[in-house]
Design a protein around this motif. Structure first.
Motif, PDB file in Angstrom:
ATOM      1  N   ASN A 535       0.798  -1.191   0.000  1.00 14.07           N
ATOM      2  CA  ASN A 535       0.000   0.000   0.000  1.00 14.07           C
ATOM      3  C   ASN A 535       0.851   1.270   0.000  1.00 14.07           C
ATOM      4  OD1 ASN A 535      -2.055   1.761   0.232  1.00 14.07           O
ATOM      5  ND2 ASN A 535      -3.214   0.388   1.580  1.00 14.07           N
ATOM      6  N   LEU A 537       0.073   4.321  -0.673  1.00 13.51           N
ATOM      7  CA  LEU A 537      -0.526   5.495  -0.037  1.00 13.51           C
ATOM      8  C   LEU A 537      -0.262   5.479   1.462  1.00 13.51           C
ATOM      9  CD1 LEU A 537      -2.238   8.031  -0.015  1.00 13.51           C
ATOM     10  CD2 LEU A 537      -4.290   6.600   0.013  1.00 13.51           C
ATOM     11  N   ARG A 572      -9.875   7.369   1.298  1.00  8.99           N
ATOM     12  CA  ARG A 572      -9.187   8.287   0.386  1.00  8.99           C
ATOM     13  C   ARG A 572      -9.872   9.648   0.332  1.00  8.99           C
ATOM     14  NH1 ARG A 572      -7.742   4.261  -4.631  1.00  8.99           N
ATOM     15  NH2 ARG A 572      -6.543   2.817  -3.361  1.00  8.99           N
ATOM     16  N   TRP A 604      -1.489  11.959  -4.308  1.00 14.26           N
ATOM     17  CA  TRP A 604      -1.330  10.543  -4.621  1.00 14.26           C
ATOM     18  C   TRP A 604      -2.388  10.097  -5.644  1.00 14.26           C
ATOM     19  CZ3 TRP A 604      -4.207   6.035  -3.919  1.00 14.26           C
ATOM     20  CH2 TRP A 604      -3.489   4.847  -4.113  1.00 14.26           C
ATOM     21  N   LEU A 605      -3.633  10.561  -5.413  1.00 12.39           N
ATOM     22  CA  LEU A 605      -4.713  10.184  -6.334  1.00 12.39           C
ATOM     23  C   LEU A 605      -4.426  10.694  -7.743  1.00 12.39           C
ATOM     24  CD1 LEU A 605      -7.896  10.722  -4.139  1.00 12.39           C
ATOM     25  CD2 LEU A 605      -7.007   8.554  -4.996  1.00 12.39           C
ATOM     26  N   LYS A 607      -1.555  11.286  -9.080  1.00 10.10           N
ATOM     27  CA  LYS A 607      -0.468  10.506  -9.663  1.00 10.10           C
ATOM     28  C   LYS A 607      -1.003   9.165 -10.165  1.00 10.10           C
ATOM     29  CE  LYS A 607       3.809   8.515  -8.429  1.00 10.10           C
ATOM     30  NZ  LYS A 607       4.152   7.763  -7.251  1.00 10.10           N
ATOM     31  N   GLN A 608      -1.895   8.571  -9.401  1.00  6.49           N
ATOM     32  CA  GLN A 608      -2.491   7.298  -9.808  1.00  6.49           C
ATOM     33  C   GLN A 608      -3.222   7.448 -11.139  1.00  6.49           C
ATOM     34  OE1 GLN A 608      -0.715   5.472  -7.639  1.00  6.49           O
ATOM     35  NE2 GLN A 608      -2.403   4.045  -7.961  1.00  6.49           N
ATOM     36  N   GLU A 609      -4.023   8.541 -11.216  1.00  9.40           N
ATOM     37  CA  GLU A 609      -4.817   8.807 -12.409  1.00  9.40           C
ATOM     38  C   GLU A 609      -3.911   8.911 -13.633  1.00  9.40           C
ATOM     39  OE1 GLU A 609      -7.569  12.396 -12.851  1.00  9.40           O
ATOM     40  OE2 GLU A 609      -8.082  11.461 -10.925  1.00  9.40           O
ATOM     41  N   GLU A 612      -2.599   5.666 -14.754  1.00  8.81           N
ATOM     42  CA  GLU A 612      -3.593   4.833 -15.427  1.00  8.81           C
ATOM     43  C   GLU A 612      -3.855   5.308 -16.843  1.00  8.81           C
ATOM     44  OE1 GLU A 612      -6.936   4.610 -12.767  1.00  8.81           O
ATOM     45  OE2 GLU A 612      -5.635   3.540 -11.356  1.00  8.81           O
TER      46      GLU A 612
END
Ligand code: ADP
Ligand code: MG
Ligand code: ZN
Length: 616
Positions: A535, A537, A572, A604-605, A607-609, A612
């Protein structure tokens, strides 16, 4: 403000845990209470919440400075005014705190019992309006408890001196009836409401291993908790030194604690552990009282402790935040011998007369036996502990190593007969190791010296693995086919039942672990661990927490607990409202840190986006 508002706003929790609400309500009605709840169940909240609702001051009596400091800084972090009065303050700090207290600045004040009857404190207390005296770790008042403190007896006298009798509340994790009666009688509780909550700690995974190489087993456990905090308990100081040194040599961040170190070093090492500067604490049982660190993810016992009371108390330091934690006991026969030695040479017993000493020793030996049985039972480990403390579990928790292992009944008559014959033919003079080495045909100097290589049983069980032989040997002792002398030599002797084994038609059956199944549970566990580590995050939130903790000079778990961070990973949160719905985030803490943690999640979100959306 009502109790729910305080719980949400300052503590950041949605609901009370078992027992808390009832205790709080009774205190608010003005009734004395006694809360008997296991370590980590949330006893502090039971006196802290009413303290902020009652008119007048709540005095909390607590035995240890570290305990007070921790709770007071947690309260102040949460936006609640609290202070402590103990010997860690300089004279001028002490008088300053007292004068603030007289002005009514603190609804809750932590006091060491030694202070209560001093002139300066009495002067203050007789003038002030004392609404409640809350006695934490109340078992310290009983001589039957594990940590009797004579200074606790001053509490009763102090209460008697007050112009108006306050509500008296007492809290402990010790459940024996003797201690309970002592608390009520000595503290003079009036018709107290007694609340006992379950001893079960469902988030603890229990396991016993009898490894050939204890260090390797320990290393294995540590490796399955990368970066997490854990405690390793050893029976002796020497072993603490050895294990700690080896861990350091292996590049792990470990520190140590035992009574042979200077006060200064002990304090220093303990702080290193509490502030997450050292991940692993290797210690004797001297360590742990008053440690409120909530993110201890595993407790390994490098040796079997002397009784289940100690064991339960020590594993109680794992997983106080309610998140899963592992409790692994590494057993070896030598542990029994060492404990036996301690029982026979207990200096605390020296002041007793011969008769009392005999009774105490007998009791300690019985406790040691029950502890040893824990290491050999094939039944549910949790159930075993609960039964020991007088609770009845369900026989199957599904969350201990035994419940997760499949056993099969095996016929061990032949091996049993050979072991018993070996004890007989060697004239009942040796311990288990010599007997086992004989039947497996070991070619060692000791065996040759004792001329056991000439014994008729020599080598008759050479095909059975040693660990099986040990299991069978223990089974024979547990079921009374053999017995072991109750002294440091632990000589194996025959019993009346021994002869039965050689009789026609006798069958010795025993539960044995089915090997492949055990592998499976192990794999499953590592998979779980992997997921937790994965994890990213969580790691970022943890790094942020550490940074804030360093700036503020408080332990990281005082900022937010592991549980709170874990919950953040699930929710989140991207808005204030979402952040406030995380367990452990109250409004006050939100004002202090909320934005920083929100930023961390948002970044963080994003960066995830991006990751993807990027083409492979
Ligand atoms: P005890 O004194 O009984 O050993 P503590 O009072 O130190 O336990 O509480 C242990 C942990 O449980 C603390 O981190 C505390 O914040 C947390 N806790 C207490 N009450 C609640 C609750 N109602 N909901 C969630 N967590 C709680
Ligand atoms: Mg406590
Ligand atoms: Zn179980």
């Amino acid at each position: 403000m009502d109790k729910y508002e305080i719980l949400r706003k300052y503590f950041g929790y949605d609901s009370f845990r078992q027992g808390q609400e009832r205790l709080i309500d009774h205190i608010l009605e003005g009734r004395d209470v006694l809360g008997i709840m296991p370590t980590g169940s949330g006893k502090s909240l039971c006196f802290q919440v009413p303290a902020f609702m009652m008119k007048g001051i709540t005095l909390v009596i607590s035995p240890l400075i570290s305990l007070m400091k921790d709770q007071v800084s947690a309260l102040n972090q949460a936006g609640l005014h609290a202070a402590f009065l103990n010997s860690s303050l300089t004279t001028s700090q002490y008088y300053k705190a007292l004068s603030y207290a007289s002005q009514g600045r603190y609804p809750i004040i932590y006091v060491a019992p030694e202070r209560l009857l001093t002139d300066s404190f009495l002067n203050f207390a007789l003038q002030a309006e004392i609404a409640m005296v809350a006695v934490d770790e109340a078992h310290c008042i009983s001589q039957w408890g594990q940590d009797f403190r004579p200074s606790y007896l001053k509490i009763t006298e102090f209460i008697g001196l007050l112009p108006r009798r306050p509500v008296v509340s007492a809290f402990t994790a010790t459940a024996t009836s003797q201690v309970r009666e002592d608390i009520i009688r000595i503290l003079g509780l009036r018709d107290p409401d007694i609340v006992t909550t379950g001893y079960d700690r469902p988030n603890l995974y229990l396991e016993v291993q009898t490894p050939k190489d204890k260090y390797a087993a320990l290393k294995n456990c540590i490796d399955s908790h990368p970066g997490q905090c854990g405690i390793v308990y050893c029976l002796t100081r020497k072993l603490v030194e050895e294990v700690c040194q080896r861990l350091n040599q292996d590049g792990l961040s470990a520190t140590r604690y035992h009574a042979g170190l200077s006060d200064q070093e002990r304090q220093h090492n303990q702080d290193d552990f509490i502030y997450d500067r050292a991940r692993i604490m290797v210690a004797t049982n001297a360590f742990g009282m008053g440690i409120d660190k909530s993110n201890v993810r595993y407790v390994v016992h490098y040796n079997m402790p002397k009784n289940l009371e100690s064991y339960f108390q020590e594993i109680g330091r794992a997983g106080r935040d309610g998140e899963p934690a592992d409790c692994l006991l590494l057993y070896s026969g030598q542990d029994v011998v060492t404990n036996q030695f301690f029982i026979e040479h207990n200096q605390e017993n020296e002041a007793m007369d011969a008769q009392t000493r005999a009774v105490v020793m007998e009791r300690d030996q019985e406790r040691l036996r029950k502890m040893t049985f824990y290491c050999f039972t094939h039944d549910c480990l949790r159930d075993y502990i609960l039964r020991y403390f007088g609770e009845y579990g369900s026989n199957y928790c599904g969350k201990c190593a035994n419940c997760l292992t499949q056993f099969e009944e095996a016929d061990v008559t032949e091996a049993a007969a050979a072991l018993i014959r070996c004890v007989g033919t060697s004239r009942q003079r040796y311990g288990t190791n010599v007997i086992i080495d004989t039947v497996r045909g070991a070619n060692t100097a000791k065996i040759r010296n004792y001329r056991m290589d000439e014994n008729p049983c020599y080598g008759t069980l050479s095909r059975v693995p040693v660990y099986r032989l040990r299991q069978i040997m223990n089974h024979l002792v547990l079921t009374g086919y053999l017995t072991v002398t109750n002294d440091a030599y632990a000589i194996v002797k025959l019993t009346e039942k021994s002869r039965e084994v050689t009789e026609e038609g006798c069958q010795v059956m025993m539960k044995m672990a089915r090997e492949p199944e055990k592998e499976k549970t192990k794999k499953k566990k590592t998979a779980d661990a992997d997921r937790a580590v994965d994890n990213a995050l969580f790691e970022r939130l943890r790094a942020l927490r550490l940074q804030i903790a360093r700036e503020q000079q408080v332990p990281p778990y005082i900022v937010f607990s592991d549980k709170t961070l874990a919950h953040m990973c699930v929710i989140r949160p991207e808005t204030k409202e979402e952040m406030l719905s995380v367990s452990g985030v109250g409004e006050f803490k939100y004002e202090k840190y909320g934005e920083q943690f929100l930023d961390c999640v948002r970044t963080w979100l994003k960066k995830q986006e991006k990751m993807e959306n990027e083409p492979e």
